[in-house]
Motif scaffolding. Structure first.
Motif, PDB file in Angstrom:
ATOM      1  N   LEU A 143      40.638  55.983  45.683  1.00 39.14           N
ATOM      2  CA  LEU A 143      40.331  56.619  46.960  1.00 39.14           C
ATOM      3  C   LEU A 143      38.841  56.471  47.266  1.00 39.14           C
ATOM      4  O   LEU A 143      38.461  56.122  48.397  1.00 39.14           O
ATOM      5  CB  LEU A 143      40.723  58.095  46.918  1.00 39.14           C
ATOM      6  CG  LEU A 143      40.367  58.915  48.164  1.00 39.14           C
ATOM      7  CD1 LEU A 143      41.039  58.344  49.405  1.00 39.14           C
ATOM      8  CD2 LEU A 143      40.753  60.377  47.962  1.00 39.14           C
ATOM      9  N   ALA A 144      37.992  56.722  46.269  1.00 44.38           N
ATOM     10  CA  ALA A 144      36.551  56.565  46.462  1.00 44.38           C
ATOM     11  C   ALA A 144      36.219  55.130  46.846  1.00 44.38           C
ATOM     12  O   ALA A 144      35.381  54.882  47.726  1.00 44.38           O
ATOM     13  CB  ALA A 144      35.812  56.969  45.190  1.00 44.38           C
ATOM     14  N   MET A 145      36.843  54.181  46.185  1.00 46.70           N
ATOM     15  CA  MET A 145      36.596  52.769  46.479  1.00 46.70           C
ATOM     16  C   MET A 145      36.953  52.431  47.923  1.00 46.70           C
ATOM     17  O   MET A 145      36.175  51.813  48.654  1.00 46.70           O
ATOM     18  CB  MET A 145      37.417  51.894  45.527  1.00 46.70           C
ATOM     19  CG  MET A 145      37.321  50.396  45.798  1.00 46.70           C
ATOM     20  SD  MET A 145      38.616  49.458  44.949  1.00 46.70           S
ATOM     21  CE  MET A 145      40.082  49.923  45.904  1.00 46.70           C
ATOM     22  N   ILE A 159      51.475  47.526  41.741  1.00 47.73           N
ATOM     23  CA  ILE A 159      50.941  46.169  41.616  1.00 47.73           C
ATOM     24  C   ILE A 159      50.621  45.610  42.990  1.00 47.73           C
ATOM     25  O   ILE A 159      49.576  44.980  43.213  1.00 47.73           O
ATOM     26  CB  ILE A 159      51.946  45.251  40.889  1.00 47.73           C
ATOM     27  CG1 ILE A 159      52.323  45.833  39.510  1.00 47.73           C
ATOM     28  CG2 ILE A 159      51.380  43.845  40.751  1.00 47.73           C
ATOM     29  CD1 ILE A 159      51.183  45.981  38.554  1.00 47.73           C
ATOM     30  N   ASP A 160      51.501  45.868  43.936  1.00 46.98           N
ATOM     31  CA  ASP A 160      51.288  45.391  45.303  1.00 46.98           C
ATOM     32  C   ASP A 160      50.042  46.018  45.915  1.00 46.98           C
ATOM     33  O   ASP A 160      49.251  45.337  46.582  1.00 46.98           O
ATOM     34  CB  ASP A 160      52.517  45.707  46.152  1.00 46.98           C
ATOM     35  CG  ASP A 160      52.388  45.211  47.577  1.00 46.98           C
ATOM     36  OD1 ASP A 160      52.133  44.007  47.767  1.00 46.98           O
ATOM     37  OD2 ASP A 160      52.532  46.023  48.510  1.00 46.98           O
ATOM     38  N   TRP A 193      44.261  45.365  47.544  1.00 42.82           N
ATOM     39  CA  TRP A 193      42.866  45.803  47.454  1.00 42.82           C
ATOM     40  C   TRP A 193      41.963  44.754  46.817  1.00 42.82           C
ATOM     41  O   TRP A 193      40.771  44.995  46.622  1.00 42.82           O
ATOM     42  CB  TRP A 193      42.767  47.089  46.634  1.00 42.82           C
ATOM     43  CG  TRP A 193      43.594  48.213  47.163  1.00 42.82           C
ATOM     44  CD1 TRP A 193      44.106  48.355  48.430  1.00 42.82           C
ATOM     45  CD2 TRP A 193      44.026  49.368  46.428  1.00 42.82           C
ATOM     46  NE1 TRP A 193      44.825  49.525  48.533  1.00 42.82           N
ATOM     47  CE2 TRP A 193      44.793  50.175  47.323  1.00 42.82           C
ATOM     48  CE3 TRP A 193      43.848  49.817  45.123  1.00 42.82           C
ATOM     49  CZ2 TRP A 193      45.375  51.381  46.928  1.00 42.82           C
ATOM     50  CZ3 TRP A 193      44.413  51.009  44.729  1.00 42.82           C
ATOM     51  CH2 TRP A 193      45.174  51.781  45.628  1.00 42.82           C
ATOM     52  N   GLY A 194      42.527  43.605  46.461  1.00 41.01           N
ATOM     53  CA  GLY A 194      41.741  42.552  45.848  1.00 41.01           C
ATOM     54  C   GLY A 194      41.430  42.787  44.388  1.00 41.01           C
ATOM     55  O   GLY A 194      40.447  42.247  43.863  1.00 41.01           O
ATOM     56  N   LEU A 225      38.805  52.870  33.730  1.00 43.25           N
ATOM     57  CA  LEU A 225      37.435  52.358  33.799  1.00 43.25           C
ATOM     58  C   LEU A 225      37.342  51.245  34.833  1.00 43.25           C
ATOM     59  O   LEU A 225      36.368  51.182  35.602  1.00 43.25           O
ATOM     60  CB  LEU A 225      36.983  51.852  32.434  1.00 43.25           C
ATOM     61  CG  LEU A 225      35.563  51.271  32.388  1.00 43.25           C
ATOM     62  CD1 LEU A 225      34.530  52.340  32.755  1.00 43.25           C
ATOM     63  CD2 LEU A 225      35.275  50.688  31.008  1.00 43.25           C
ATOM     64  N   MET A 226      38.332  50.368  34.879  1.00 40.01           N
ATOM     65  CA  MET A 226      38.332  49.307  35.878  1.00 40.01           C
ATOM     66  C   MET A 226      38.300  49.883  37.289  1.00 40.01           C
ATOM     67  O   MET A 226      37.517  49.446  38.144  1.00 40.01           O
ATOM     68  CB  MET A 226      39.558  48.417  35.696  1.00 40.01           C
ATOM     69  CG  MET A 226      39.650  47.247  36.672  1.00 40.01           C
ATOM     70  SD  MET A 226      40.486  47.628  38.247  1.00 40.01           S
ATOM     71  CE  MET A 226      42.196  47.728  37.698  1.00 40.01           C
ATOM     72  N   LEU A 227      39.140  50.894  37.554  1.00 37.61           N
ATOM     73  CA  LEU A 227      39.170  51.503  38.877  1.00 37.61           C
ATOM     74  C   LEU A 227      37.827  52.171  39.201  1.00 37.61           C
ATOM     75  O   LEU A 227      37.330  52.070  40.335  1.00 37.61           O
ATOM     76  CB  LEU A 227      40.290  52.535  38.952  1.00 37.61           C
ATOM     77  CG  LEU A 227      41.727  52.002  38.858  1.00 37.61           C
ATOM     78  CD1 LEU A 227      42.710  53.166  38.828  1.00 37.61           C
ATOM     79  CD2 LEU A 227      42.049  51.059  40.023  1.00 37.61           C
TER      80      LEU A 227
END
Length: 418
Positions: free
Chosen positions: A33-35, A67-68, A73-74, A122-124
């Motif tokens: 959401l932040a992203m 996954i979609d 979101w790239g 961590l990735m997110l």
């Protein structure tokens, strides 16, 4: 007046020193959401009481809709680099029946993942920071800041050294899980509720050489297998909640007893394999849908809706919540719609989408052994890959049960099998 960060981003009015959005909780609902908000020029503060990378209790699985979303979101390449293997086959086994396939879906997704949360979260988070969100770890929210009119206008909390601070925002989001501070402080109403029916234990094993998602229902129990990071395999066992006090006295003994009863061959492999971590227990499995928004606040992820882990839908729900809520916030803050109307649409959309899967999960959590008509249907699916894929799509949050598991359709599948 706020500056334009992108030519396509509408201007948003903000006071100096005030965030557009504060998000409490930086895992699989809060970070995406932040992203999404930061990518669109909003001034976002993301806080979490944990330090990252860190693990958390989880069902691990990302269903095709998740996954979609990540692909849209790239983040597909980033997801692939998290270290979990691609999983392109699901297997359901019961006694002499084995049904295999992959969930039909309209997204052209042909594999899923079951990553460890220390890597996936961590990735997110890194993507949120990369997008421009400000992040504070080990920040505990103690209370909300409320205006004289009753609107939530910020948070009050403290960092790791105990320093207390107040931060203000146009909107505060609770993405802080089942025990959400935000939901508790605003008194978010419970719209639907069903008592928790299961308790479960899981851990990780090396040297099992598993490459498929496996589901093994038993007699009022069951176990599942998920390959995850670093060549490890997650093995989980579910019990009726009523047995928790008994099970916890010898958790590993009862864990192995279930597997040994359902599949002696796999129990033997598990006995000789290396368990790399302790056994993790989960007993707090409430099923609820909460009010998702109010004056100055909104909820996402487990803070908004929680279901029994038997269908492993939590991460998928969180990602879809993040996307839907981001749209509501952007259209509400830029004046396209009144914010309350946009958040109301978010609540309606997500609760409507979740209704069938909520019911399906509550039913599955009863751990009722398959009856004979169900077994006849599953035997028929062994000969019908198309219908098997549709069956798996129900438990994978793609198709609602009423489009697949109706008496007429199940009867047709059985008749077609001869």
């Amino acid at each position: 007046m706020a500056k334009k960060t992108r030519a396509t981003t509408p201007e948003i009015m903000r006071s100096k020193g005030v965030y557009d959005v504060i998000i409490v909780g930086a895992r699989c609902a809060g970070s995406p959401l932040a992203m999404l908000l930061a990518r669109n020029g909003l001034h976002v503060l993301l806080v979490d009481k944990a330090e990252f990378p860190s693990d958390t209790l989880s069902t691990h699985l990302l269903h095709p809709p998740a996954i979609d979303a990540l692909r849209r979101w790239g983040l597909f390449a980033a997801l692939d680099s998290v270290g979990a293997p691609r999983l392109d086959k699901l297997v359901w086994r019961y006694q002499d029946i084995e049904v295999s396939g992959f969930p039909w879906n309209p997204y052209d997704v042909d594999h899923v993942y079951a990553p460890r949360r220390y890597a996936f979260d961590l990735m997110l988070l890194e993507e949120a920071i990369k997008a421009g969100a400000e992040f504070r770890s080990r920040f505990v929210v103690d209370d909300l800041v409320v205006s004289r009119s009753g609107s939530v206008v910020g948070v009050q909390g403290h960092g790791p050294r105990g320093q207390r601070t107040i931060e203000r925002a146009s909107l505060v989001i609770g993405a802080d899980g089942v025990r959400s501070v935000v939901a508790n402080k605003v008194g978010a109403a419970t719209l639907r509720e069903d008592p928790g029916k299961t308790c479960s234990y899981y851990s990780y094993w090396a040297d099992l050489d598993k490459s498929e998602i496996e589901m093994w229902p038993g007699f009022w129990t069951g176990y599942g297998i998920l390959p995850t990071n670093n060549g490890l395999t997650t093995v989980s066992v579910g019990f009726p909640r009523s047995r928790f006090d008994e099970v916890r006295k010898d958790a590993i003994g009862n864990f192995m007893a279930v597997i040994r009863t359902i599949s002696p061959d796999f129990a033997e492999k598990l006995d000789s394999a290396e368990r790399t971590e302790r056994l993790y227990g989960m007993v707090n499995h409430p099923n609820y849908i909460r009010q998702r928004y109010g004056d100055g606040w909104a909820l996402a992820g487990d803070a908004a809706c929680h279901k029994d882990p038997i269908t492993a839908g939590g991460i998928t729900d969180a990602l879809l919540d993040a996307e839907a809520l981001s749209v509501a916030i952007l259209t509400g803050l830029d004046g396209t719609y009144p914010l309350a109307q946009a958040l109301g649409q978010y609540e309606t959309q997500r609760n409507t989408s979740l209704a069938s899967f909520f019911d399906m999960t509550v039913e599955a959590a009863s751990l009722t052994p398959p009856d004979e008509p169900t077994l006849e249907y599953m035997r028929a699916l062994q000969k019908n890959r198309t219908e098997a894929d549709r069956y798996f799509s129900v438990g994978s949050y793609v198709l609602p049960t009423e489009q697949v598991l109706t008496p007429d359709r199940m009867s047709s599948v059985i008749q077609g099998a001869g």
